[in-house]
Design an enzyme around this catalytic site. Sequence first.
Site, PDB file in Angstrom:
ATOM      1  N   ASP A  18      -7.592   0.117  -1.613  1.00 41.08           N
ATOM      2  CA  ASP A  18      -8.284   0.486  -0.753  1.00 41.08           C
ATOM      3  C   ASP A  18      -9.471  -1.128  -0.965  1.00 41.08           C
ATOM      4  O   ASP A  18      -9.579  -1.196  -1.871  1.00 41.08           O
ATOM      5  CB  ASP A  18      -8.800   1.963  -1.156  1.00 41.08           C
ATOM      6  CG  ASP A  18      -8.291   3.084   0.161  1.00 41.08           C
ATOM      7  OD1 ASP A  18      -8.070   3.171   1.162  1.00 41.08           O
ATOM      8  OD2 ASP A  18      -9.188   4.182  -0.429  1.00 41.08           O
ATOM      9  N   ARG A  68       0.424  -1.475  -0.155  1.00 43.43           N
ATOM     10  CA  ARG A  68       0.131  -0.247   0.067  1.00 43.43           C
ATOM     11  C   ARG A  68       0.807   1.374  -0.056  1.00 43.43           C
ATOM     12  O   ARG A  68       1.568   1.232   0.305  1.00 43.43           O
ATOM     13  CB  ARG A  68      -0.940   0.428   1.275  1.00 43.43           C
ATOM     14  CG  ARG A  68      -2.097   1.760   1.535  1.00 43.43           C
ATOM     15  CD  ARG A  68      -3.180   1.670   2.068  1.00 43.43           C
ATOM     16  NE  ARG A  68      -3.149   2.413   2.646  1.00 43.43           N
ATOM     17  CZ  ARG A  68      -4.813   3.106   2.222  1.00 43.43           C
ATOM     18  NH1 ARG A  68      -5.615   1.617   2.132  1.00 43.43           N
ATOM     19  NH2 ARG A  68      -5.212   3.863   2.898  1.00 43.43           N
ATOM     20  N   ASP A  91     -11.995  -1.250   1.421  1.00 46.87           N
ATOM     21  CA  ASP A  91     -12.896  -1.017   2.467  1.00 46.87           C
ATOM     22  C   ASP A  91     -14.350  -2.026   2.584  1.00 46.87           C
ATOM     23  O   ASP A  91     -15.384  -2.347   2.171  1.00 46.87           O
ATOM     24  CB  ASP A  91     -14.333   0.756   2.216  1.00 46.87           C
ATOM     25  CG  ASP A  91     -12.858   1.812   1.774  1.00 46.87           C
ATOM     26  OD1 ASP A  91     -11.701   1.982   2.520  1.00 46.87           O
ATOM     27  OD2 ASP A  91     -13.472   3.024   0.743  1.00 46.87           O
ATOM     28  N   ARG A  98      -3.698   6.328  -4.589  1.00 47.80           N
ATOM     29  CA  ARG A  98      -3.489   4.958  -3.601  1.00 47.80           C
ATOM     30  C   ARG A  98      -3.897   3.914  -4.374  1.00 47.80           C
ATOM     31  O   ARG A  98      -4.079   3.549  -5.027  1.00 47.80           O
ATOM     32  CB  ARG A  98      -4.164   4.748  -2.893  1.00 47.80           C
ATOM     33  CG  ARG A  98      -5.809   4.472  -2.615  1.00 47.80           C
ATOM     34  CD  ARG A  98      -6.464   5.771  -3.060  1.00 47.80           C
ATOM     35  NE  ARG A  98      -6.947   7.168  -2.358  1.00 47.80           N
ATOM     36  CZ  ARG A  98      -7.273   7.329  -1.026  1.00 47.80           C
ATOM     37  NH1 ARG A  98      -7.550   5.926   0.202  1.00 47.80           N
ATOM     38  NH2 ARG A  98      -6.646   8.100   0.024  1.00 47.80           N
TER      39      ARG A  98
END
Length: 167
Positions: A99, A86, A101, A96
């Site tokens: 991710d 990451r 989530d 990024r």
Amino acid sequence: MAVAVRCYVGLGSNLRGPVEQVERALDAMARAPALRLLARSRLYRSRPMGPADQPDYINAVALFETALAPLDLLDELQAQEARQGRVRGKVRWGPRTLDLDLLLYGDRTIHSPRLCVPHPGMYERNFVLYPLYELSPDLMLPDKTRLSELLKVCRPEGLEPLERRGM
Ligand code: ROI
């Protein structure tokens, strides 16, 4: 063993080969002993929410079943983000590599320092709501809002499903 719960996870990347980042995360999660992958959406290309001077994102949503407690599931997701190296700049809402989530954990509502479920951003993000609708058009959120109602006021601008690559 604890009862299995259905969870939705949003995936997003806009660095270092975003399509591969998202596919690799889906593969890894499909193989994770603690998770059972039930369904995944297509990949979507989406315009960045946040600073505009960053690449487009690739987004998807996956549906899992797991007996992991919410924070253990969060650990699992964050471990996968770390395994994929990451990278995240200092800019708020900047680019990024990956991710993951946790969007929904069964019909639980969770407010803890590390985790808020439903994910607070999901209500107005087209790159979450449209892939989610693909998986579960009849979905009702914990507060009894229907996904279909949220979609009525969520424009698909800047969102484009990618053709599925050959198997
Ligand atoms: N924008 C898009 N389009 N997709 C994302 O996954 C995404 N993720 C983020 C922010 C920076 C808010 N913007 C995004 O974290």
